[in-house]
Write a protein that holds these residues in place. Structure first.
Motif, PDB file in Angstrom:
ATOM      1  N   UNK A   1      34.798  18.840 -28.759  1.00  8.48           N
ATOM      2  CA  UNK A   1      33.836  19.866 -29.153  1.00  8.48           C
ATOM      3  C   UNK A   1      34.238  20.435 -30.503  1.00  8.48           C
ATOM      4  N   UNK A   2      33.243  20.786 -31.296  1.00  6.68           N
ATOM      5  CA  UNK A   2      33.476  21.236 -32.662  1.00  6.68           C
ATOM      6  C   UNK A   2      32.846  22.607 -32.870  1.00  6.68           C
ATOM      7  N   UNK A   3      33.561  23.482 -33.549  1.00  7.68           N
ATOM      8  CA  UNK A   3      33.044  24.807 -33.856  1.00  7.68           C
ATOM      9  C   UNK A   3      33.237  25.067 -35.346  1.00  7.68           C
ATOM     10  N   UNK A   4      32.122  25.259 -36.031  1.00  2.74           N
ATOM     11  CA  UNK A   4      32.143  25.527 -37.468  1.00  2.74           C
ATOM     12  C   UNK A   4      32.022  27.023 -37.731  1.00  2.74           C
ATOM     13  N   UNK A   5      32.606  27.467 -38.827  1.00  3.03           N
ATOM     14  CA  UNK A   5      32.518  28.869 -39.219  1.00  3.03           C
ATOM     15  C   UNK A   5      32.706  28.997 -40.719  1.00  3.03           C
ATOM     16  N   UNK A   6      32.425  30.187 -41.226  1.00  4.10           N
ATOM     17  CA  UNK A   6      32.680  30.472 -42.631  1.00  4.10           C
ATOM     18  C   UNK A   6      31.456  30.530 -43.514  1.00  4.10           C
ATOM     19  N   UNK A   7      30.292  30.235 -42.962  1.00  5.45           N
ATOM     20  CA  UNK A   7      29.083  30.291 -43.768  1.00  5.45           C
ATOM     21  C   UNK A   7      28.686  31.718 -44.082  1.00  5.45           C
TER      22      UNK A   7
END
Length: 113
Positions: free
Chosen positions: A3-9
């Motif tokens: 599972x992947x979790x993106x952040x920082x936008x």
């Protein structure tokens, strides 16, 4: 499956910078990893790829402005984005470059004056 979790936008003015982060639930050390983006009304496209040996590949549209990196021990992939342009506005995702896992929710990047 990983599972992947993106952040920082976020919202940034043209010429600004953002650093995106992606954390994986499993090991990424044996995978080429990539950042993808999908702009409004556009298909998802790969913008930066980092291979297991740390070689990198960039789309022409971001070359010289974006830098992809990875920390296998932390199961993290990063995308440093500089000199952002309005056309960089998109939802950004990270995933395995060649055989993607299920997509995460992505992180919205909006470049606007």
């Amino acid at each position: 499956q990983v599972q992947l979790v993106e952040s920082g936008g976020g919202l940034v003015q043209p010429g600004g910078s953002l650093r995106l982060s992606c954390v994986a639930s499993g090991s990424i050390s044996t995978y080429a990893m990539a950042w993808f983006r999908q702009g409004p009304g556009k298909k998802r496209e790969a913008v930066a790829t980092i291979f297991t040996g740390a070689d990198t590949l960039y789309a022409d549209s971001v070359k010289g402005r974006f830098t992809i990196s990875r920390d296998n021990a932390k199961k993290m992939v990063y995308l440093q984005m500089n000199n952002l342009k309005i056309e960089d506005t998109a939802v950004y995702y990270c995933n395995a470059a060649l055989q993607p896992w299920p997509w995460g929710q992505g992180t919205q990047v909006t470049v606007s004056p």
